[in-house]
Design an enzyme around this catalytic site. Structure first.
Site, PDB file in Angstrom:
ATOM      1  N   ASP A   9      -6.261 -41.563 -62.406  1.00  0.00           N
ATOM      2  CA  ASP A   9      -6.852 -42.322 -61.294  1.00  0.00           C
ATOM      3  C   ASP A   9      -5.725 -43.068 -60.610  1.00  0.00           C
ATOM      4  OD1 ASP A   9     -10.094 -43.523 -60.914  1.00  0.00           O
ATOM      5  OD2 ASP A   9      -8.414 -44.257 -59.680  1.00  0.00           O
ATOM      6  N   ASP A  10      -5.768 -43.134 -59.269  1.00  0.00           N
ATOM      7  CA  ASP A  10      -4.693 -43.827 -58.564  1.00  0.00           C
ATOM      8  C   ASP A  10      -4.879 -45.342 -58.612  1.00  0.00           C
ATOM      9  OD1 ASP A  10      -6.959 -43.337 -56.958  1.00  0.00           O
ATOM     10  OD2 ASP A  10      -5.831 -43.882 -55.162  1.00  0.00           O
ATOM     11  N   MET A  55     -10.618 -38.800 -55.467  1.00  0.00           N
ATOM     12  CA  MET A  55      -9.855 -39.279 -54.321  1.00  0.00           C
ATOM     13  C   MET A  55      -8.527 -39.873 -54.746  1.00  0.00           C
ATOM     14  SD  MET A  55     -12.445 -40.451 -51.456  1.00  0.00           S
ATOM     15  CE  MET A  55     -13.445 -41.720 -52.179  1.00  0.00           C
ATOM     16  N   ASP A 331     -14.528  14.394-105.037  1.00  0.00           N
ATOM     17  CA  ASP A 331     -13.161  14.627-104.585  1.00  0.00           C
ATOM     18  C   ASP A 331     -13.143  15.889-103.726  1.00  0.00           C
ATOM     19  OD1 ASP A 331     -10.034  13.932-105.821  1.00  0.00           O
ATOM     20  OD2 ASP A 331     -10.385  15.809-104.726  1.00  0.00           O
ATOM     21  N   ASN A 339      -4.623  18.776 -94.436  1.00  0.00           N
ATOM     22  CA  ASN A 339      -3.563  17.982 -93.792  1.00  0.00           C
ATOM     23  C   ASN A 339      -2.390  18.879 -93.399  1.00  0.00           C
ATOM     24  OD1 ASN A 339      -4.530  15.380 -93.718  1.00  0.00           O
ATOM     25  ND2 ASN A 339      -3.896  14.917 -95.812  1.00  0.00           N
ATOM     26  N   ASP A 348      -8.085  12.896 -91.350  1.00  0.00           N
ATOM     27  CA  ASP A 348      -8.854  11.656 -91.192  1.00  0.00           C
ATOM     28  C   ASP A 348     -10.246  11.935 -90.626  1.00  0.00           C
ATOM     29  OD1 ASP A 348      -6.778  10.255 -92.190  1.00  0.00           O
ATOM     30  OD2 ASP A 348      -6.302   9.131 -90.363  1.00  0.00           O
ATOM     31  N   GLU A 374      -8.853  10.791-100.903  1.00  0.00           N
ATOM     32  CA  GLU A 374      -9.985  11.682-100.647  1.00  0.00           C
ATOM     33  C   GLU A 374     -10.900  11.671-101.855  1.00  0.00           C
ATOM     34  OE1 GLU A 374      -7.871  13.307-103.241  1.00  0.00           O
ATOM     35  OE2 GLU A 374      -8.783  15.174-102.507  1.00  0.00           O
TER      36      GLU A 374
END
Ligand code: GH3
Ligand code: MG
Length: 455
Positions: A9-10, A55, A331, A339, A348, A374
């Site tokens: 605030d001024d 202001m 398994d 792979n 994956d 796996e």
């Protein structure tokens, strides 16, 4: 709650009065006498909240607010605009500049502390969320903030309004017409039922319901953990500070005086909805980190850690159920060659689809876990070894009969071998697993794509 408040605030006297009031409530206070100084201190002091006069001779409050909100280093700090006159147009300008809340001069203490506490709470939550999201993102377990979702949360919220005055109801309905999920009830009995049956994003309670029922409802809304998650905004009568203070003491989040000003009501509703949405995200992030500890990210099945503690717990509860528990180890056959021939990513994909087929073919009470690359384990409560063998044979068919699809439509034949056993009462998990493993070994030796029961 303590927090650092930057007061801008001024006018020297006004700064000092606000400082004294805030210090008395144990806030830490930093002062700025101009717009320029406010911008500097917002950076150097990292305040938790800024009380900003409109202001000021150099840069006015609206412009200061705009700049604070445009700067990523300060945009998260809540700003309360202090408008000189009771000018609704100032409020709208302030909100457009990005202000989070506003107060009118001369500031009333109840309002001041309610707003400051409310916004500090909001910021604390926001900071916590940002911190966890940073941690979560670095661990790969959190999602980035989703602006579209946040915007939707502010418009499609479910809001319960408890008000018995028809004129007031109409006013609120029109002021919040942009909200798609408004619901109105006139009394506390209906309200209690509504909060029992639904989870609301916000409840707005009139404090002028007959016989203090508004306050009683507020107390009810803070009485359980589930209900405490729902923000409460009260509508209070001008001058009835007693009820308002009681409500704030009970823990309601914010208030608006009747009849509400459109911009003000919308701003306060928005603040509460934002808070609720942060809170929901926080909870999700926490939920996610809990899940991360026990869920295998590739397949969504439980991980080895979870299986081990589950089996340890099961051994302790043995004897409680007259029916046996069965366990199987699965398994994939020649998975290494999948792979090798098609790449790790294809491998994956097979693991994911495998887990999906498993999940579709076991009961809800069965527990499936991925315990190695796996290798999978399924625990089947209330199931004998013979019954489990039938299920295992079905799983062998379910995997082997239909080809797996790996990227660009390529199809792949996959088979699985399974070892089945029945757990003996009080038996250690290790022994059960070993027996199932021995059966699996036999299934592999006998040509794979089959299941064997432990002898
Ligand atoms: P068997 O029929 O005797 O079980 O033969 P196999 O090839 O399935 O068994 P082996 O133990 O020789 O190979 C398992 C392979 O699984 C080796 C490893 O590269 C692969 N693997 C382990 N974890 C993952 C994973 O997360 N993703 C992928 N794509 N492959 C994995
Ligand atoms: Mg294998």
């Amino acid at each position: 709650m303590t927090a650092k408040v930057l007061v801008v605030d001024d006018v020297h006297v006004i700064r000092k009065v606000l400082e004294a009031k805030l210090l008395a409530e144990f806030f830490e206070v930093v002062l700025a006498g101009s717009g320029q100084e406010a911008l500097e201190k917002a950076h150097s002091e990292s305040p938790d909240i800024i009380l900003l006069d409109v202001m000021m001779p150099d840069i006015d409050g609206f412009e200061v607010c705009r700049r604070l909100k445009a700067d990523p280093l300060t945009s998260h700090i809540p700003v309360v605009m202090i408008t000189g006159l009771d000018q609704p147009s100032d409020r709208v300008t302030g909100l457009e500049a990005g202000a989070d809340d506003f107060l009118t001069k001369p500031t009333n203490d109840v309002a001041l502390f309610a707003r400051v506490r409310n916004l500090v709470r909001l910021k604390t939550m926001f900071d916590e969320l940002r911190m966890r999201e940073v941690t979560g993102l670095s661990l790969g377990i959190a999602n980035h903030a989703d602006p579209a979702r946040e915007a939707a949360a502010l418009l499609n919220a479910s809001i319960l309004v408890v008000e018995d005055d028809p004129a007031m109801t109409e006013l609120i309905r029109s002021q919040l017409a942009y909200q798609t999920g408004l619901c109105f009830v006139t009394g506390d009995v209906e309200a209690k039922q509504a909060v029992r049956d639904n989870l609301w994003d916000l409840v707005i309670v009139s404090l002028t319901l007959p016989g203090q029922n508004g306050l009683r409802l507020c107390a009810h809304l803070r009485s359980s953990e589930r209900l405490r998650q729902v923000p409460v905004l009260v509508l209070s009568k001008v001058g009835d500070d007693r009820s308002l203070l009681r409500a704030l003491d009970l823990g309601v989040n914010d208030y608006v005086t009747k009849p509400p000003d459109r911009a003000e009501l919308q701003a306060r509703v928005n603040t509460q909805l934002r808070r609720k949405s942060f809170q929901d995200r926080l909870r999700e992030t926490m939920q996610m980190s809990v899940e991360m500890a026990v869920i295998d990210p590739l397949t969504g099945l439980y991980n080895r850690r979870y299986l081990e503690s589950h089996l340890a717990g099961r051994a302790n509860h043995d004897g409680a159920s007259p029916r046996p528990t069965a366990l199987m180890i699965l398994d994939l056959d020649h998975f290494k060659s999948i792979n090798d021939r098609f790449g790790h990513a294809a491998g994956d994909t097979v693991l994911k689809q495998f887990a999906h087929r498993i999940r579709l073919n076991i009961r809800g009470v069965d527990l499936a876990a991925r315990v190695g690359g796996e290798e999978f384990v399924i625990v089947l409560p209330e199931t004998s070894g013979m019954e489990a063998q039938m299920i295992a044979q079905r799983l062998v068919r379910v995997i082997g009969q239909e080809a797996f699809v790996i990227g660009d439509g390529r199809e792949l034949q996959v088979t699985v071998s399974i070892g089945v056993t029945e757990a003996r009462p009080g038996e250690a998990a290790e022994e059960v697993l070993q027996r199932a493993d021995a059966a699996l070994y036999r299934a592999k030796g006998d040509g794979r794509n089959r299941s064997e029961v432990a002898s």
